[in-house]
Design an enzyme around this catalytic site. Structure first.
Site, PDB file in Angstrom:
ATOM      1  N   ASP A  40     -23.488 -26.925   3.040  1.00 42.42           N
ATOM      2  CA  ASP A  40     -24.887 -27.090   3.425  1.00 42.42           C
ATOM      3  C   ASP A  40     -25.597 -25.746   3.453  1.00 42.42           C
ATOM      4  OD1 ASP A  40     -24.230 -29.741   3.799  1.00 42.42           O
ATOM      5  OD2 ASP A  40     -23.916 -29.507   5.956  1.00 42.42           O
ATOM      6  N   VAL A  41     -26.911 -25.791   3.346  1.00 38.47           N
ATOM      7  CA  VAL A  41     -27.687 -24.557   3.284  1.00 38.47           C
ATOM      8  C   VAL A  41     -27.447 -23.666   4.501  1.00 38.47           C
ATOM      9  CG1 VAL A  41     -29.736 -25.608   4.352  1.00 38.47           C
ATOM     10  CG2 VAL A  41     -30.005 -23.640   2.816  1.00 38.47           C
TER      11      VAL A  41
END
Length: 239
Positions: free
Chosen positions: A103-104
């Site tokens: 995930d970012v």
């Protein structure tokens, strides 16, 4: 292999662009300029220079990156910088792909390759390759949390309870756990299903490779290294 083909194969541009680099005297082998695009060069153990930078010929490329927060695992990021911007353009031109995604806002170990079989081996649920995560929790952890994770929690898209391979508290709100399932947000969803929430997530290990150890010792956020044959063997026997 012809020199222009070697450069193209290694991500230095189209055949025309590679030919121009060679004819301009930008390519050296053994310290000597080679300006004949059609020169036949043995690729085994080949080290060459392009515009003063040394490169080793690699039939397939395997990389490990310490992903910082704020990067999307996409070639076409929509809201943040793309993780591929952290790699040399020659490697991106070779079409290296990440092995799964983070995930970012998740940091840690991310692998890349242009070897499709390698990516499949490490991504397939049937291979059961473990990944180690460190989660900073919203609330203090407990023995009950650990027991639930190890026993298996119910996730909406999974027919059976999903257990953690290992789980332990490193501090009241720091949980280390390992899983071999590569589903979307799986660690965050498992912890939520067990009664807590993730404030911050970090992947410290993939297979037998761990940040801070071996070839990854000293690797800082945003940095990457090549993985050699011995490193690949630590990931999975079939990799």
């Amino acid at each position: 292999m012809k020199l222009e083909r070697i450069l193209q194969n290694q991500g230095f541009g189209s055949r025309r662009q590679c030919r121009q680099l060679i004819e301009l005297g930008e390519v050296r082998i053994g310290g000597e300029i080679v300006d004949n695009p059609g020169a036949e060069i043995a690729t085994a153990g080949l080290v060459f220079e392009v515009e003063g930078e040394a490169w080793t010929y690699r039939d397939k490329t395997y990389l490990a990156l310490y992903k910082p927060s704020g990067y999307e695992c996409s070639h076409e990021p929509k809201h943040h910088r793309g993780v591929y911007s952290l790699l040399p353009h020659q490697l991106v031109a070779r079409n290296v792909q990440s092995v799964g995604r983070l995930d970012v806002d998740t940091t840690g170990l991310l692998l890349f390759s242009d070897d499709g079989a390698f990516i499949h081996n490490l991504s397939s649920p049937k291979k059961h390759v473990p990944k180690i995560y460190r989660a900073e929790l919203a609330e203090d952890g407990s023995d009950t949390l650990i027991e639930r994770l190890l026993a298996g929690v119910d996730l909406i898209d999974e027919p059976l309870p999903v257990p953690a391979l290992t789980a332990r508290l490193l501090a009241p709100r720091t949980l280390e756990m390992s899983v071999d399932l590569g589903k979307y947000h799986v660690v965050k969803r498992m912890i939520a299903a067990a009664g807590n929430h993730v404030e911050q997530l970090h992947r410290s290990g993939f297979g037998g490779l761990n940040l801070g150890e071996g070839c990854l010792a000293g690797l800082a956020e945003g940095e990457w290294v090549y993985l050699e044959a011995a490193d690949l063997q630590q990931l999975h026997p079939a990799a």
